[in-house]
Design a protein around this motif. Structure first.
Motif, short mmCIF file in Angstrom:
data_model
loop_
_atom_site.label_atom_id
_atom_site.label_comp_id
_atom_site.label_asym_id
_atom_site.label_seq_id
_atom_site.Cartn_x
_atom_site.Cartn_y
_atom_site.Cartn_z
N UNK A 46 -41.45 17.77 11.26
CA UNK A 46 -41.31 18.63 10.08
C UNK A 46 -39.91 18.58 9.49
N UNK A 47 -38.98 17.89 10.14
CA UNK A 47 -37.59 17.87 9.72
C UNK A 47 -37.12 16.49 9.27
N UNK A 48 -37.27 15.48 10.12
CA UNK A 48 -36.67 14.17 9.84
C UNK A 48 -37.58 13.33 8.95
N UNK A 49 -36.98 12.74 7.93
CA UNK A 49 -37.74 11.94 6.96
C UNK A 49 -38.16 10.60 7.57
N UNK A 50 -39.31 10.11 7.15
CA UNK A 50 -39.83 8.82 7.62
C UNK A 50 -40.34 8.02 6.43
N UNK A 51 -40.07 6.72 6.45
CA UNK A 51 -40.50 5.81 5.39
C UNK A 51 -41.56 4.85 5.93
N UNK A 52 -42.50 4.47 5.07
CA UNK A 52 -43.53 3.53 5.45
C UNK A 52 -42.94 2.12 5.51
N UNK A 109 -30.47 13.40 2.57
CA UNK A 109 -31.41 12.28 2.56
C UNK A 109 -31.95 11.95 3.94
N UNK A 110 -31.38 12.57 4.98
CA UNK A 110 -31.87 12.35 6.34
C UNK A 110 -33.10 13.20 6.65
N UNK A 111 -33.31 14.26 5.91
CA UNK A 111 -34.38 15.20 6.24
C UNK A 111 -35.41 15.28 5.12
N UNK A 112 -36.58 15.78 5.46
CA UNK A 112 -37.66 15.88 4.49
C UNK A 112 -37.28 16.85 3.38
N UNK A 113 -37.65 16.52 2.17
CA UNK A 113 -37.28 17.36 1.03
C UNK A 113 -37.84 18.77 1.17
N UNK A 114 -39.07 18.88 1.71
CA UNK A 114 -39.69 20.20 1.83
C UNK A 114 -39.06 21.06 2.92
N UNK A 115 -38.20 20.45 3.76
CA UNK A 115 -37.56 21.22 4.83
C UNK A 115 -36.18 21.72 4.44
N UNK A 116 -35.62 21.23 3.35
CA UNK A 116 -34.21 21.46 3.07
C UNK A 116 -33.86 22.93 2.84
N UNK A 117 -34.69 23.64 2.09
CA UNK A 117 -34.33 25.04 1.80
C UNK A 117 -34.38 25.90 3.05
N UNK A 118 -35.41 25.76 3.88
CA UNK A 118 -35.47 26.52 5.13
C UNK A 118 -34.35 26.11 6.07
N UNK A 119 -34.09 24.80 6.16
CA UNK A 119 -33.09 24.29 7.09
C UNK A 119 -31.70 24.84 6.74
#
Length: 359
Positions: free
Chosen positions: A144-150, A229-239
Motif C-alpha cells: 500500500x506504500x511503495x510504488x511498483x512499475x510493470x 516518487x518512491x511511494x504510491x500517489x494514493x498513499x502520499x497524503x496519509x503518509x
C-alpha cells in the motif's frame, strides 16, 4: 556484438533456498554482477571465489541479503557500483546512479529499470540481451506504500520466489494483524526501516491505532516524504501525517515499531527485558527470522510469535508476471523450492532449477 558468445546467466547464490542474492550476467564480452548479498543468516556469503573479475555491480535495493557483501569488492576486481539515488546515499562506496524508471546503458548493454514495490529505491533490472532478460530482485505488487512499475517483455526472468507456493493475499494478513491489535497490552513490531517499518506504520495510522515509531523508522519516513516518487500517489497524503500523528512514547502506544528486525536496538532490548519481567508486551515478527539469532531465539523460547506480512510476491503474483512479460524460462530465487507448484503455475514457461542457463 558480432561473434561474441551467447549471453549467459549464472546463479552464484540465491537459487535453491533462502540465501544471499548474487547473480552473474555475461553478455557482450562483459561480466555484470546483480546484487552481492550476505545473509539472511549472519555470515552467510556467496562463494566469492566462484565469481571472478567483474566489470560492473548492479544493486536492486538496500537490504543486506542483496548488498551486504560489498566489503569484498576488491576480491572481484573492485567494479563500479550502479544503484538508485536512494540506495546510493546510504552506501559507504561511491555509486553511479540508476534511474528509478527509465533506460540506461551500462558497458554498452541497454538496461531498463522500474520501481519494484518492495523497499525504498528498489528496482527491477531489464537487460536487452539475448531475447530479453529481467532480474526482479525482491518485488511486491501488493504494497500500500511503495510504488511498483510493470516490467517490459523478457524471455528469461529471475523472479522473487521468497514465498514458494504461498498465496494468501495482503488483505488477509492485514485483517490478522488488526485482530492481534484488539488483544490487551502493547504489540512490539521489530522490522527493517528500509521496508516493512514505514509500511506497517501507514497501516496502523489508517486503522487509528496509536503507534510509536522509533528514530530509525522516523528517519526513513522523512526521507520518503522528501522523495514522493518512491511511494504510491494514493498513499502520499496519509503518509505525510505519520510524523505528527504517531504516539509520543512507547508507553503511550498500542503498537511499537522498532528497527532493525534483529532486535538489536536499545529500545527493543529494553522492551524485551520488560516483557520478561512481566510487562504486557507481545512481540510479533513479520518477516524471515533465521534460527540461532536473537530474534530466532525469542521465537524458539515462545516469547514471540510470527505472522507473515506480504512484502514479496505470492505464487499467483509471479504467475501473472510471467504471463505479462511472456517469459519462456524462469529462475525462481530466494526461497525454498516448490517445483511442482511452480511448474503448474508458471506453465508453459520452463522452470530453471540449475544454476546456469543461456539467454
Amino acid at each position: 556484438m558480432s561473434g561474441s558468445a551467447p549471453a549467459r546467466l549464472t546463479a552464484i547464490s540465491g537459487l535453491g533456498g533462502k540465501g544471499p542474492a548474487c547473480f552473474l550476467l555475461e553478455a557482450n564480452d562483459k561480466r555484470l554482477l546483480l546484487d552481492f548479498g550476505e545473509g539472511p543468516q549472519p555470515g552467510l556469503l556467496p562463494d566469492i571465489s566462484a565469481i571472478g573479475r567483474i566489470d560492473a555491480l548492479l544493486l536492486s535495493h538496500q537490504h543486506a541479503d542483496h548488498l551486504g557483501a560489498l566489503r569484498f569488492l576488491p576480491e572481484i576486481g573492485d567494479p563500479p557500483i550502479h544503484a538508485t539515488a536512494f540506495v546510493a546515499q546510504n552506501l559507504k562506496q561511491t555509486a553511479r546512479i540508476l534511474p528509478l524508471q527509465g533506460r540506461n546503458e551500462i558497458l554498452g548493454i541497454p538496461v531498463t529499470t522500474g520501481r519494484s514495490g518492495h523497499a525504498p529505491g528498489g528496482v527491477w533490472l531489464h537487460f536487452a540481451v539475448g531475447a530479453g532478460f529481467i532480474y526482479m530482485g525482491d518485488n511486491c505488487d501488493e504494497s500500500p506504500l511503495y510504488a511498483a512499475d510493470a516490467p517490459p517483455p523478457a524471455a528469461t526472468a529471475v523472479i522473487d520466489a521468497s514465498y514458494g507456493a504461498y498465496d494468501d493475499p495482503y488483505a488477509a494478513r492485514a485483517a490478522e494483524l488488526d485482530r492481534l491489535l484488539e488483544a490487551p497490552g502493547r504489540l512490539l513490531l521489530p522490522v527493517p526501516a528500509q521496508g516493512r517499518g514505514p509500511e506497517l506504520a501507514l497501516h496502523l495510522l489508517r486503522r487509528g491505532v496509536p503507534a510509536y515509531i522509533d528514530e530509525e523508522n522516523r528517519k526513513v519516513v522523512g526521507m520518503l516524504l522528501a522523495k514522493p516518487d518512491l511511494i504510491r500517489s494514493e498513499a502520499r497524503s496519509d503518509f505525510a501525517r505519520l510524523l505528527t500523528e504517531s504516539a509520543p512514547s512507547p508507553e503511550a502506544a498500542k503498537a511499537i515499531i522498532v528497527s532493525p528486525a534483529t532486535v538489536k536496538s536499545q529500545l527493543a532490548q529494553r522492551l524485551i527485558a520488560a516483557k520478561k519481567s512481566g510487562a504486557d508486551i507481545r512481540i510479533l515478527f513479520t518477516g524471515y527470522t533465521p534460527a540461532g539469532t536473537p530474534a530466532g531465539d525469542l521465537l524458539e523460547q515462545g516469547l514471540a510469535s510470527f505472522m507473515r506480512w506480504n512484502i514479496h510476491p505470492r505464487l499467483s503474483d509471479n504467475a501473472a508476471l510471467i504471463r505479462a512479460i511472456g517469459a519462456k524460462q524462469v529462475m525462481p530465487a530466494f526461497g525454498d523450492p516448490a517445483p511442482a507448484q511452480w511448474a503448474q503455475a508458471f506453465a508453459p514457461a520452463r522452470v530453471l532449477l540449475d544454476p546456469s542457463c543461456e539467454l
